[in-house]
Motif scaffolding. Structure first.
Motif, PDB file in Angstrom:
ATOM      1  N   PRO A 128      -4.082   3.135  -0.406  1.00 49.62           N
ATOM      2  CA  PRO A 128      -2.828   2.477  -0.047  1.00 49.62           C
ATOM      3  C   PRO A 128      -2.512   1.338  -1.022  1.00 49.62           C
ATOM      4  O   PRO A 128      -3.403   0.590  -1.430  1.00 49.62           O
ATOM      5  N   ILE A 129      -1.251   1.219  -1.369  1.00 50.40           N
ATOM      6  CA  ILE A 129      -0.845   0.239  -2.373  1.00 50.40           C
ATOM      7  C   ILE A 129      -0.464  -1.097  -1.736  1.00 50.40           C
ATOM      8  O   ILE A 129      -0.833  -2.147  -2.212  1.00 50.40           O
ATOM      9  N   HIS A 130       0.276  -1.071  -0.664  1.00 48.20           N
ATOM     10  CA  HIS A 130       0.860  -2.295  -0.110  1.00 48.20           C
ATOM     11  C   HIS A 130       0.079  -2.823   1.093  1.00 48.20           C
ATOM     12  O   HIS A 130       0.622  -3.026   2.161  1.00 48.20           O
ATOM     13  N   LEU A 131      -1.182  -3.064   0.907  1.00 46.06           N
ATOM     14  CA  LEU A 131      -1.990  -3.661   1.964  1.00 46.06           C
ATOM     15  C   LEU A 131      -1.881  -5.180   1.874  1.00 46.06           C
ATOM     16  O   LEU A 131      -1.945  -5.755   0.797  1.00 46.06           O
ATOM     17  N   GLU A 132      -1.751  -5.819   3.005  1.00 44.12           N
ATOM     18  CA  GLU A 132      -1.675  -7.281   3.046  1.00 44.12           C
ATOM     19  C   GLU A 132      -3.053  -7.871   3.365  1.00 44.12           C
ATOM     20  O   GLU A 132      -3.178  -8.785   4.166  1.00 44.12           O
TER      21      GLU A 132
ATOM     22  N   LYS B  82      -6.416  -9.741   1.957  1.00 48.84           N
ATOM     23  CA  LYS B  82      -6.872 -10.555   0.830  1.00 48.84           C
ATOM     24  C   LYS B  82      -8.294 -10.163   0.470  1.00 48.84           C
ATOM     25  O   LYS B  82      -9.118  -9.869   1.330  1.00 48.84           O
TER      26      LYS B  82
END
Length: 126
Positions: A9-13, A15
């Motif tokens: 997955p590209i848009h993981l929030e 950190k």
């Protein structure tokens, strides 16, 4: 041996954790707080041990506070930048539509300001 393909997955929030479960931002803030505390400890060497330790703990504590305390999902360093931008902006704006009226607008604004300050009114210019 069979290779499996996985989609990442590209848009993981999420950190990334660097050291001891701390993010890079937290490590940087804690490290800078510790460095500032150490410099304070070295520069206040002749002031007595209690005052020396007390003054050196303050920057280290501020660094730890900035690393872990995030009001409204923003770090304290972001709030400091927001406050600096707000403080650097003018409180009133003078708008004149045409360049021929610039001198007239400045004179009128100055008269309004003098009138408002003489009568103790709030300074509100349109």
């Amino acid at each position: 041996m069979k290779l499996y393909r996985q989609r990442v997955p590209i848009h993981l929030e999420v950190k990334d954790h660097v050291i001891f479960g701390l993010t890079a931002r937290q490590c940087l803030l804690i490290g800078s707080g510790l460095a500032a505390g150490y410099l304070t400890f070295l520069n206040t060497a002749g002031w007595g041990l209690f005052l020396n330790v007390l003054l050196s703990v303050l920057p280290a504590g501020l660094g730890a506070l900035a690393a872990f305390f995030q009001p409204l999902s923003r770090g304290l360093e972001e709030w400091a930048i927001i406050w600096l931008v707000f403080a650097s902006q003018p409180r009133r704006y003078l708008v004149c539509a045409l360049p021929e009226q610039w001198g007239l607008c400045e004179e009128q604004a100055l008269q309004d300001l003098v009138h408002a300050s003489a009568h103790g009114e709030e300074e509100e210019l349109c």
